[in-house]
Design an enzyme around this catalytic site. Structure first.
Site, PDB file in Angstrom:
ATOM      1  N   ASP A  85       0.857  -1.187   0.000  1.00  0.00           N
ATOM      2  CA  ASP A  85       0.000   0.000   0.000  1.00  0.00           C
ATOM      3  C   ASP A  85       0.896   1.241   0.000  1.00  0.00           C
ATOM      4  OD1 ASP A  85      -3.209   0.527   1.112  1.00  0.00           O
ATOM      5  OD2 ASP A  85      -1.764   2.182   1.111  1.00  0.00           O
ATOM      6  N   GLN A 126     -14.094   2.659   1.685  1.00  0.00           N
ATOM      7  CA  GLN A 126     -13.503   2.268   0.400  1.00  0.00           C
ATOM      8  C   GLN A 126     -13.302   3.513  -0.466  1.00  0.00           C
ATOM      9  OE1 GLN A 126     -15.662  -0.738  -1.828  1.00  0.00           O
ATOM     10  NE2 GLN A 126     -14.018  -0.933  -3.349  1.00  0.00           N
ATOM     11  N   SER A 127     -12.089   3.651  -0.976  1.00  0.00           N
ATOM     12  CA  SER A 127     -11.776   4.808  -1.822  1.00  0.00           C
ATOM     13  C   SER A 127     -11.362   4.395  -3.227  1.00  0.00           C
ATOM     14  CB  SER A 127     -10.668   5.656  -1.193  1.00  0.00           C
ATOM     15  OG  SER A 127      -9.490   4.889  -1.011  1.00  0.00           O
ATOM     16  N   VAL A 128     -10.910   3.150  -3.391  1.00  0.00           N
ATOM     17  CA  VAL A 128     -10.564   2.640  -4.725  1.00  0.00           C
ATOM     18  C   VAL A 128     -11.561   1.536  -5.049  1.00  0.00           C
ATOM     19  CG1 VAL A 128      -8.813   1.526  -6.145  1.00  0.00           C
ATOM     20  CG2 VAL A 128      -8.113   3.184  -4.398  1.00  0.00           C
ATOM     21  N   HIS A 188      -6.957  -5.738   2.331  1.00  0.00           N
ATOM     22  CA  HIS A 188      -5.832  -5.147   3.072  1.00  0.00           C
ATOM     23  C   HIS A 188      -5.241  -6.224   3.981  1.00  0.00           C
ATOM     24  CE1 HIS A 188      -6.809  -0.765   2.408  1.00  0.00           C
ATOM     25  NE2 HIS A 188      -8.035  -1.243   2.275  1.00  0.00           N
ATOM     26  N   ASN A 207     -12.839  -3.134   2.883  1.00  0.00           N
ATOM     27  CA  ASN A 207     -13.808  -2.050   2.946  1.00  0.00           C
ATOM     28  C   ASN A 207     -14.716  -2.165   1.723  1.00  0.00           C
ATOM     29  OD1 ASN A 207     -12.553  -0.891   5.250  1.00  0.00           O
ATOM     30  ND2 ASN A 207     -11.050   0.125   3.948  1.00  0.00           N
ATOM     31  N   HIS A 253     -10.382  -5.103  -3.016  1.00  0.00           N
ATOM     32  CA  HIS A 253      -9.033  -5.374  -2.516  1.00  0.00           C
ATOM     33  C   HIS A 253      -9.088  -5.820  -1.069  1.00  0.00           C
ATOM     34  CE1 HIS A 253      -9.975  -1.068  -2.203  1.00  0.00           C
ATOM     35  NE2 HIS A 253      -9.308  -1.078  -1.053  1.00  0.00           N
TER      36      HIS A 253
END
Ligand code: DGP
Length: 117
Positions: A33, A97-99, A105, A90, A103
């Site tokens: 990340d 969640q931003s992307v 983590h 997320n 995914h």
């Protein structure tokens, strides 16, 4: 949710932007990340375009299992499996969640609080 093929993880998968890649196979990619929230912070993403966990279907079971097994393999090969690690997914903006490419983590190297924020 409609998948936006211009998202940053799609561009990492296409090797259009660089990432510190730790693992790649036919179904997933794992990399560090760029904004680590723990001494170890990895991301494991599927190659299949899927925006959120909320969009997963029954056909995605193998892929989702593969992401978790890959996270465990990385924990062992990177040497933090026995010390403990946390998996976070997320799903959706409210969850952080931003992307919008699904995914996982993988966080390790410090004590983790519970409940998560
Ligand atoms: P989330 O908030 O759950 O959608 O997590 C997105 C994560 O992606 C966040 O921890 C930061 C990371 N990230 C965003 N852009 C990049 C990038 O260009 N490269 C890498 N390696 N990580 C990124």
């Amino acid at each position: 949710m409609t998948y936006d093929p211009t998202n940053v993880f799609a561009r990492i998968l296409a090797k259009e932007i660089p990432a510190e890649i730790l693992h790649e196979d036919d179904r997933c990619l794992a990399f560090r990340d760029v904004s680590p929230q723990a001494p170890v912070h990895l991301l494991v993403i599927p190659k299949r375009p899927i925006a959120r966990l909320a969009d997963a279907q029954r056909d995605d079971r193998d892929m989702l299992g593969h992401l978790l097994v890959t996270a465990a393999e990385l924990a062992r090969s990177q040497g933090f499996a026995e010390d403990g690690f946390r998996i976070v997914v997320n799903s959706g903006e409210r969850a952080g969640q931003s992307v919008f490419h699904l995914h996982v983590h993988v966080l390790a190297g410090r004590d983790m609080a519970w409940p998560p924020g």
